[in-house]
Motif scaffolding. Structure first.
Motif, mmCIF file in Angstrom:
data_model
loop_
_atom_site.group_PDB
_atom_site.id
_atom_site.type_symbol
_atom_site.label_atom_id
_atom_site.label_comp_id
_atom_site.label_asym_id
_atom_site.label_seq_id
_atom_site.Cartn_x
_atom_site.Cartn_y
_atom_site.Cartn_z
ATOM 1 N N GLY A 144 27.550 36.620 -36.516
ATOM 2 C CA GLY A 144 26.137 36.451 -35.584
ATOM 3 C C GLY A 144 26.584 36.391 -34.102
ATOM 4 O O GLY A 144 25.784 36.022 -33.563
ATOM 5 N N SER A 145 27.587 36.581 -33.696
ATOM 6 C CA SER A 145 28.027 36.603 -32.186
ATOM 7 C C SER A 145 27.081 37.645 -31.501
ATOM 8 O O SER A 145 27.050 38.885 -31.794
ATOM 9 N N GLY A 146 26.088 37.147 -30.516
ATOM 10 C CA GLY A 146 25.061 38.341 -29.742
ATOM 11 C C GLY A 146 24.077 38.514 -30.736
ATOM 12 O O GLY A 146 23.342 39.518 -30.402
ATOM 13 N N LEU A 147 23.870 38.201 -31.688
ATOM 14 C CA LEU A 147 22.750 38.415 -32.845
ATOM 15 C C LEU A 147 22.193 37.009 -33.297
ATOM 16 O O LEU A 147 20.668 37.231 -33.070
ATOM 17 N N TYR A 148 22.695 35.944 -33.525
ATOM 18 C CA TYR A 148 21.742 34.842 -33.698
ATOM 19 C C TYR A 148 21.495 34.391 -32.661
ATOM 20 O O TYR A 148 21.955 34.562 -31.379
ATOM 21 N N GLY A 152 33.195 28.806 -34.429
ATOM 22 C CA GLY A 152 31.865 29.313 -34.775
ATOM 23 C C GLY A 152 31.093 29.827 -33.677
ATOM 24 O O GLY A 152 31.226 30.903 -33.024
ATOM 25 N N TYR A 153 29.827 29.225 -33.296
ATOM 26 C CA TYR A 153 28.970 29.759 -32.411
ATOM 27 C C TYR A 153 28.531 28.828 -31.491
ATOM 28 O O TYR A 153 28.371 27.601 -31.672
ATOM 29 N N ARG A 154 28.454 29.240 -30.031
ATOM 30 C CA ARG A 154 27.935 28.228 -29.050
ATOM 31 C C ARG A 154 26.657 28.886 -28.070
ATOM 32 O O ARG A 154 26.773 30.011 -27.714
ATOM 33 N N CYS A 155 25.862 27.994 -27.574
ATOM 34 C CA CYS A 155 25.021 28.241 -26.414
ATOM 35 C C CYS A 155 25.450 27.168 -25.344
ATOM 36 O O CYS A 155 24.894 25.908 -25.876
ATOM 37 N N ALA A 156 25.842 27.473 -24.214
ATOM 38 C CA ALA A 156 26.349 26.250 -23.461
ATOM 39 C C ALA A 156 25.113 25.347 -23.173
ATOM 40 O O ALA A 156 24.141 25.508 -22.887
ATOM 41 N N GLY A 157 25.568 23.946 -23.414
ATOM 42 C CA GLY A 157 24.628 22.982 -23.134
ATOM 43 C C GLY A 157 23.594 22.882 -24.373
ATOM 44 O O GLY A 157 22.800 21.660 -24.168
ATOM 45 N N HIS A 158 23.594 23.683 -25.522
ATOM 46 C CA HIS A 158 22.462 23.477 -26.419
ATOM 47 C C HIS A 158 22.975 23.747 -27.736
ATOM 48 O O HIS A 158 22.758 22.526 -28.370
ATOM 49 N N MET A 167 26.373 24.045 -30.522
ATOM 50 C CA MET A 167 27.660 24.124 -30.722
ATOM 51 C C MET A 167 27.955 23.850 -32.435
ATOM 52 O O MET A 167 27.625 22.877 -32.731
ATOM 53 N N ARG A 168 28.051 24.890 -32.908
ATOM 54 C CA ARG A 168 28.117 25.052 -34.625
ATOM 55 C C ARG A 168 29.172 25.714 -35.135
ATOM 56 O O ARG A 168 29.667 26.852 -34.666
ATOM 57 N N THR A 169 29.618 25.083 -36.083
ATOM 58 C CA THR A 169 30.729 25.658 -37.088
ATOM 59 C C THR A 169 30.318 26.978 -37.747
ATOM 60 O O THR A 169 29.272 27.094 -38.314
ATOM 61 N N GLY A 170 30.943 27.827 -37.818
ATOM 62 C CA GLY A 170 30.469 29.255 -37.931
ATOM 63 C C GLY A 170 30.419 29.666 -39.257
ATOM 64 O O GLY A 170 29.569 30.382 -40.167
ATOM 65 N N SER A 171 31.580 29.191 -40.480
ATOM 66 C CA SER A 171 31.737 29.921 -41.363
ATOM 67 C C SER A 171 30.809 29.545 -42.594
ATOM 68 O O SER A 171 30.211 30.402 -43.187
ATOM 69 N N HIS A 172 30.174 28.257 -42.592
ATOM 70 C CA HIS A 172 29.046 27.754 -43.353
ATOM 71 C C HIS A 172 27.438 28.422 -43.174
ATOM 72 O O HIS A 172 26.917 28.963 -43.953
ATOM 73 N N ILE A 173 27.630 28.902 -41.875
ATOM 74 C CA ILE A 173 26.287 29.660 -41.316
ATOM 75 C C ILE A 173 26.157 31.104 -41.899
ATOM 76 O O ILE A 173 25.395 31.411 -42.584
ATOM 77 N N ASP A 174 27.464 31.729 -41.559
ATOM 78 C CA ASP A 174 27.608 32.956 -42.066
ATOM 79 C C ASP A 174 27.565 33.161 -43.505
ATOM 80 O O ASP A 174 26.960 34.074 -44.086
ATOM 81 N N GLU A 175 28.087 32.099 -44.334
ATOM 82 C CA GLU A 175 27.989 32.175 -45.750
ATOM 83 C C GLU A 175 26.617 32.064 -46.291
ATOM 84 O O GLU A 175 26.002 32.958 -47.162
#
Length: 507
Positions: free
Chosen positions: A331-335, A350-356, A358-366
């Motif tokens: 989901g990088s650049g997609l979510y 996982g994934y991050r948006c600075a200041g907003h 910060m999520r672990t990615g594996s569970h989200i992608d699954e």
């Protein structure tokens, strides 16, 4: 000894050098001198002290070794146009008895009048070079402002007049496409190896080194011109073919001309150690800050070119020996961020948006993978997405989206370079994203499933989706849904499916 030089032999037939040689040999004969060596620098400028003159350097070394005690040249400015170099020959005349003769007039470096005349001639020659340089620079700037193709060595893919050379343009497009490939981008090294033929990359065929190709073209053109004019032509050594270097590939990816932008870099420009800024400084801009468009056809679109610059400017970009820059996050650049709406970036876990967010990615992608696969299992999955058509209108939409994205990228770089203020960046970004949303909606209505045939056209789309490449899975997700990540609730452990919002796109 005799020293011969010409700054630029356009004909490359050796006649200009031969005229100098004949005159100098007659002068040596009148003086009763024996010519022990003749040094020749053809098409070598003496104005730029940083440029090498191989035979001049060899002559200096031979003199220091005592190989000769007199020099014959056609004119003093053929020998040198550098005051510092002239001082060396003055010292040689004063302290070691060097004699210097020129066809255009005697030069006595052992007395005050001779030194004065030599100094005046050198300074006059340098002043003329400065004036000529200013005229040429102004002419080049004017050509650039008009969007005309610059003179000089042609880049890969373009003729000297700016026309596209299609077989080379194919290679240029492939270089840009492979470097920005989402699932497995190629590195500068791997692209150079593929061009050299030492590695194989589908879509990029080996080809001769560009400098060798240009050298062959110039040699052929000079020979044909000599034949047409019934002149004797002297064959010259060609620049040898060889392996492509990563730096040459980098030069292609950095060249704004491929996106149809006119370029001009003043000779006074200083990089100050920042190579990234220097590439952007080449782009000529109009009064409102927009790039001046060239009169030639672009080989890549604006968005692709700016995307490449974004990748190259990334200080964390992988540049190891293996050249691996593989995208590792689905989901990088997609979510999108559930707070600001911007696209999230990949983080180590996982994934991050600075200041907003910060999520672990594996569970989200699954979770996303299973939801999309379930949707693809439905009989109406294909019907929910209309077939894409390659129509002029569809291409126009894509080009408009590309221009908007490129404009936002330029604004970000202008902000980084402190050219514009933060409010200007926000205004440009908001307007661009709003326009892109409108264009995306229009494109969706006209169909987006054409590139999804490998999944949607199978007997089991869900299974095909799970087994597809990262690029295809991302495209399927982007076609079917908009994924938004909400911030993880404080104190909550484990994955919460409700923190991932999936909005299905409709026709």
């Amino acid at each position: 000894m005799i020293y011969l030089r010409i700054s630029l032999d356009r004909e490359m037939d050796g006649l200009a050098i031969e005229r100098q040689r004949e005159d100098c040999e007659r002068l040596a004969e009148r003086e009763g001198w024996t010519v022990v060596e003749t040094y020749v620098d053809q098409s070598k400028s003496a104005t730029d002290a940083t440029k090498s003159r191989p035979d001049y350097d060899r002559m200096v070394a031979d003199y220091q070794a005592g190989a000769f005690d007199a020099i014959v040249c056609w004119d003093l400015d053929r020998l040198t146009r550098q005051p510092r170099q002239m001082e060396d020959w003055v010292d040689a005349a004063r302290f070691r008895g060097l004699q210097l003769k020129s066809v255009s007039g005697d030069v006595d470096l052992t007395n005050e009048n001779g030194l004065l005349i030599a100094g005046i001639k050198i300074q006059v020659a340098r002043a003329e070079v400065v004036r000529k340089s200013k005229r040429q620079s102004r002419a080049q700037e004017q050509r650039a402002m008009m969007g005309r193709a610059p003179k000089g060595m042609r880049p890969l893919g373009y003729a000297t007049n700016g026309d596209v050379i299609e077989d080379e343009a194919v290679a240029v497009r492939a270089i840009f496409a492979l470097f920005t490939r989402p699932d497995h981008p190629e590195s500068l090294r791997s692209l150079a190896r593929a061009l050299s033929g030492t590695d194989t990359i589908e879509g990029l065929a080996p080809m001769p080194k560009h400098t060798h190709t240009v050298s062959v073209e110039r040699e052929t053109a000079r020979r044909l011109r000599a034949e047409e004019e019934n002149k004797t032509y002297q064959t010259h050594e060609l620049k040898p073919d060889g392996p492509w270097s990563p730096s040459t590939v980098l030069g292609i990816l950095r060249n704004p001309r491929y996106a149809g932008m006119s370029t001009y870099t003043p000779k006074t420009y200083q990089e100050n150690g920042n190579r990234r800024r220097s590439w952007r400084a080449q782009i000529l801009r109009d009064d409102v800050g927009e790039p001046v468009r060239g009169q030639w056809a672009p080989i890549v679109d604006d968005e692709t070119w700016w995307r490449v610059q974004e990748i190259l400017d990334d200080t964390e970009r992988v540049t190891n020996t293996s050249g691996s820059t593989r995208r590792k996050h689905l989901g990088s650049g997609l979510y999108r961020c559930g707070v600001c709406g911007r696209k999230v970036t990949g983080a180590p876990r996982g994934y991050r948006c600075a200041g907003h967010v910060m999520r672990t990615g594996s569970h989200i992608d699954e979770f996303v993978t299973e939801v999309i696969a379930a949707r693809l299992s439905r009989r109406d999955a294909l019907a929910r997405v209309s077939t894409a058509e390659d129509t002029p209108h569809a291409r126009a939409i894509s080009e408009a989206i590309s221009r908007e994205r490129a404009r936002m990228m330029r604004a970000q770089r202008d902000y980084d370079a402190e050219v514009i203020e933060g409010r200007d960046l926000k205004r440009i970004r908001d307007a661009g994203e709003s326009r892109i949303d409108e264009l995306e909606a229009e494109r969706l209505l006209r169909g987006r499933a054409g590139g999804l045939a490998p999944v949607l056209g199978t007997a089991d789309p869900a299974a095909a989706f799970r087994q597809a490449s990262l690029t295809t899975r991302r495209e399927v997700i982007d076609t079917l849904a908009k994924i938004t990540l909400l911030p993880q609730a404080r104190g909550r452990r484990g994955f919460d499916p409700h923190s991932v919002v999936i909005e299905w796109r409709t026709n």
